[in-house]
Design an enzyme around this catalytic site. Structure first.
Site, PDB file in Angstrom:
ATOM      1  CD  GLU A   1       1.478  -5.581   5.930  1.00  0.00           C
ATOM      2  OE1 GLU A   1       2.254  -6.523   6.221  1.00  0.00           O
ATOM      3  OE2 GLU A   1       0.779  -5.577   4.902  1.00  0.00           O
TER       4      GLU A   1
ATOM      5  N   GLY B   1       0.542  -4.899   1.088  1.00  0.00           N
ATOM      6  CA  GLY B   1      -0.638  -4.925   0.238  1.00  0.00           C
ATOM      7  C   GLY B   1      -0.388  -5.592  -1.111  1.00  0.00           C
TER       8      GLY B   1
ATOM      9  CD  GLU C   1      -2.441  -7.434   3.096  1.00  0.00           C
ATOM     10  OE1 GLU C   1      -2.259  -6.260   2.695  1.00  0.00           O
ATOM     11  OE2 GLU C   1      -2.854  -7.707   4.229  1.00  0.00           O
TER      12      GLU C   1
ATOM     13  CB  ALA D   1      -0.869  -0.014   1.243  1.00  0.00           C
TER      14      ALA D   1
HETATM   15  N1  CO8 Z   1       4.614   3.166  -0.518  1.00  0.00           N
HETATM   16  C1  CO8 Z   1       5.027   4.318  -1.052  1.00  0.00           C
HETATM   17  N2  CO8 Z   1       6.178   4.452  -1.736  1.00  0.00           N
HETATM   18  C2  CO8 Z   1       6.932   3.357  -1.899  1.00  0.00           C
HETATM   19  C3  CO8 Z   1       6.562   2.105  -1.366  1.00  0.00           C
HETATM   20  C4  CO8 Z   1       5.332   2.028  -0.655  1.00  0.00           C
HETATM   21  N3  CO8 Z   1       4.885   0.890  -0.138  1.00  0.00           N
HETATM   22  N4  CO8 Z   1       7.516   1.207  -1.676  1.00  0.00           N
HETATM   23  C5  CO8 Z   1       8.450   1.862  -2.384  1.00  0.00           C
HETATM   24  N5  CO8 Z   1       8.106   3.169  -2.525  1.00  0.00           N
HETATM   25  C6  CO8 Z   1       8.845   4.211  -3.216  1.00  0.00           C
HETATM   26  C7  CO8 Z   1      10.044   4.671  -2.407  1.00  0.00           C
HETATM   27  O1  CO8 Z   1       9.649   5.606  -1.424  1.00  0.00           O
HETATM   28  C8  CO8 Z   1      10.913   5.283  -3.469  1.00  0.00           C
HETATM   29  O2  CO8 Z   1      10.413   6.542  -3.778  1.00  0.00           O
HETATM   30  P1  CO8 Z   1      11.442   7.818  -3.942  1.00  0.00           P
HETATM   31  O3  CO8 Z   1      12.269   7.454  -5.134  1.00  0.00           O
HETATM   32  O4  CO8 Z   1      10.523   8.965  -4.150  1.00  0.00           O
HETATM   33  O5  CO8 Z   1      12.229   7.859  -2.672  1.00  0.00           O
HETATM   34  C9  CO8 Z   1      10.657   4.385  -4.682  1.00  0.00           C
HETATM   35  O6  CO8 Z   1       9.423   3.719  -4.399  1.00  0.00           O
HETATM   36  C10 CO8 Z   1      11.717   3.343  -4.878  1.00  0.00           C
HETATM   37  O7  CO8 Z   1      11.870   2.613  -3.663  1.00  0.00           O
HETATM   38  P2  CO8 Z   1      13.303   2.349  -2.967  1.00  0.00           P
HETATM   39  O8  CO8 Z   1      14.242   3.440  -3.272  1.00  0.00           O
HETATM   40  O9  CO8 Z   1      13.039   2.063  -1.532  1.00  0.00           O
HETATM   41  O10 CO8 Z   1      13.728   1.011  -3.749  1.00  0.00           O
HETATM   42  P3  CO8 Z   1      14.705  -0.139  -3.230  1.00  0.00           P
HETATM   43  O11 CO8 Z   1      14.929  -1.008  -4.417  1.00  0.00           O
HETATM   44  O12 CO8 Z   1      15.861   0.429  -2.492  1.00  0.00           O
HETATM   45  O13 CO8 Z   1      13.824  -0.952  -2.125  1.00  0.00           O
HETATM   46  C11 CO8 Z   1      11.848  -2.048  -1.269  1.00  0.00           C
HETATM   47  C12 CO8 Z   1      12.692  -1.681  -2.505  1.00  0.00           C
HETATM   48  C13 CO8 Z   1      12.604  -3.026  -0.387  1.00  0.00           C
HETATM   49  C14 CO8 Z   1      10.572  -2.693  -1.781  1.00  0.00           C
HETATM   50  C15 CO8 Z   1      11.524  -0.784  -0.450  1.00  0.00           C
HETATM   51  O14 CO8 Z   1      11.013   0.216  -1.315  1.00  0.00           O
HETATM   52  C16 CO8 Z   1      10.499  -0.995   0.638  1.00  0.00           C
HETATM   53  O15 CO8 Z   1      10.830  -1.531   1.695  1.00  0.00           O
HETATM   54  N6  CO8 Z   1       9.227  -0.556   0.415  1.00  0.00           N
HETATM   55  C17 CO8 Z   1       8.179  -0.643   1.386  1.00  0.00           C
HETATM   56  C18 CO8 Z   1       7.684  -2.060   1.517  1.00  0.00           C
HETATM   57  C19 CO8 Z   1       6.592  -2.143   2.551  1.00  0.00           C
HETATM   58  O16 CO8 Z   1       6.786  -1.895   3.726  1.00  0.00           O
HETATM   59  N7  CO8 Z   1       5.388  -2.491   2.108  1.00  0.00           N
HETATM   60  C20 CO8 Z   1       4.278  -2.647   2.967  1.00  0.00           C
HETATM   61  C21 CO8 Z   1       3.508  -1.390   2.995  1.00  0.00           C
HETATM   62  S1  CO8 Z   1       2.269  -1.442   4.247  1.00  0.00           S
HETATM   63  C22 CO8 Z   1       0.998  -2.212   3.542  1.00  0.00           C
HETATM   64  O17 CO8 Z   1       1.013  -2.603   2.427  1.00  0.00           O
HETATM   65  C23 CO8 Z   1      -0.156  -2.346   4.428  1.00  0.00           C
HETATM   66  C24 CO8 Z   1      -1.283  -3.021   3.711  1.00  0.00           C
HETATM   67  C25 CO8 Z   1      -2.474  -2.686   4.476  1.00  0.00           C
HETATM   68  C26 CO8 Z   1      -3.677  -3.023   3.711  1.00  0.00           C
HETATM   69  C27 CO8 Z   1      -3.715  -2.356   2.401  1.00  0.00           C
HETATM   70  C28 CO8 Z   1      -3.987  -0.893   2.592  1.00  0.00           C
HETATM   71  C29 CO8 Z   1      -4.152  -0.190   1.316  1.00  0.00           C
END
Ligand code: CO8
Length: 261
Positions: A134, A111, A114, A67
């Site tokens: 999460e 998400g 999911e 998400a």
């Molecule tokens: N949300 C918003 N932006 C994101 C997300 C995200 N989940 N994941 C990545 N991005 C963005 C980064 O902020 C970055 O943006 P910017 O260039 O502006 O800084 C861009 O994507 C590229 O990401 P990274 O630079 O971090 O890329 P890496 O290759 O270094 O890392 C990862 C990749 C490991 C996937 C890393 O981006 C990461 O850890 N992302 C978050 C993963 C995460 O925690 N996901 C779970 C989110 S919580 C959730 O889904 C709850 C679900 C609840 C129900 C659903 C509700 C809608």
């Protein structure tokens, strides 16, 4: 076809619709407008007589990294609660009667994991990166992760993953039954996904929809009710033309010409 900002739609083969998540700068993070577009596109494929089966995919790098954390960060309880935040996500599992195959490469986190599990079949690459991280953000899975992952792999393994936030690979996803099949390369993933979609598209649409319905009921009902439900649907298909077409073709050793009715 409609033009979307966060997704692309196509029809790679007759009977096969495809939605490609296309928000590369954010690794396909699932913001609300993306989910709205996804629901819109899936509803169109669901309604179209041209489509039997749908492929949902992302890019080689990311199916979806979760998400949109930046969208969620400032939400208050009252906003989330009164607007039923993320409820619209589940349209996929209630309104879409045609099978959806998730083709997962790269990240499928939170998400994203999911969303894949909401689909009917998951194909992935060996290196795909699944997980429910999460807890690392101070919250819990909110779109079915704690329920669907637990049903797929059992309580102890799901609990370990949800409590640690650790990822699991596509190869593990296949071994544990989260994914139906894992492939060594992205190209193989997309090729095999399309082949399976074509196989499904070659069957009677009525039977395909009924098969999806009966298998999914097994997730909601106890065994006795599930068996009864299955038998009722089985009985009802004697009222379809394609049951006659299919069984007659078998007896005559010819290829069935489905009427889809
Ligand atoms: N949300 C918003 N932006 C994101 C997300 C995200 N989940 N994941 C990545 N991005 C963005 C980064 O902020 C970055 O943006 P910017 O260039 O502006 O800084 C861009 O994507 C590229 O990401 P990274 O630079 O971090 O890329 P890496 O290759 O270094 O890392 C990862 C990749 C490991 C996937 C890393 O981006 C990461 O850890 N992302 C978050 C993963 C995460 O925690 N996901 C779970 C989110 S919580 C959730 O889904 C709850 C679900 C609840 C129900 C659903 C509700 C809608």
């Amino acid at each position: 076809s409609k033009s979307f900002e966060y997704i692309k739609t196509s029809s790679p083969k007759p009977g096969v619709g495809q939605v490609t998540l296309n928000r590369p700068k954010a690794l396909n993070a699932l913001c609300t407008p993306l989910i709205d577009e996804l629901n819109d596109a899936l509803s169109d494929f669901n309604a179209s007589d041209e489509t039997s089966v749908i492929i949902l995919t992302g890019s080689e790098k990311a199916f979806a990294a979760g998400a949109d954390i930046k969208e969620m960060a400032p939400l208050t309880f009252s906003e989330a609660y009164t607007k039923s935040f993320i409820e619209s996500w589940s349209l996929l599992t209630t309104k879409i009667k045609k099978p959806i195959i998730a083709a997962v490469s790269g990240h499928a986190l939170g998400g994203g994991c999911e969303l894949a599990m909401m689909c009917d079949v998951i194909y992935c690459t060996d290196k795909a990166n699944f997980g429910q991280p999460e807890i690392k953000l101070g919250t819990v899975p909110g779109a079915g992760g704690s329920q669907r992952l637990t049903r797929a792999i059992g309580k102890s393994k799901a609990m370990e993953l949800v409590l640690t936030g650790k990822s699991f690979s596509g190869a593990e996803a296949e071994k544990w039954g989260v994914a139906a099949r894992a492939f060594p390369t992205y190209e193989a993933l997309m090729e095999e996904t399309l082949k399976t979609a074509e196989t499904i598209a070659g069957h009677s649409k009525v039977a395909v929809q009924a098969c999806k319905e009966v298998v999914n009921k097994s997730q909601d009902l106890g065994l006795r009710d599930g068996l009864e439900f299955e038998r009722r649907v089985f009985h009802s298909l004697f009222g379809s033309q394609d049951q006659k077409v299919g069984m007659k073709a078998f007896a005559e050793k010819t290829k069935a010409k489905w009427t889809h009715s």
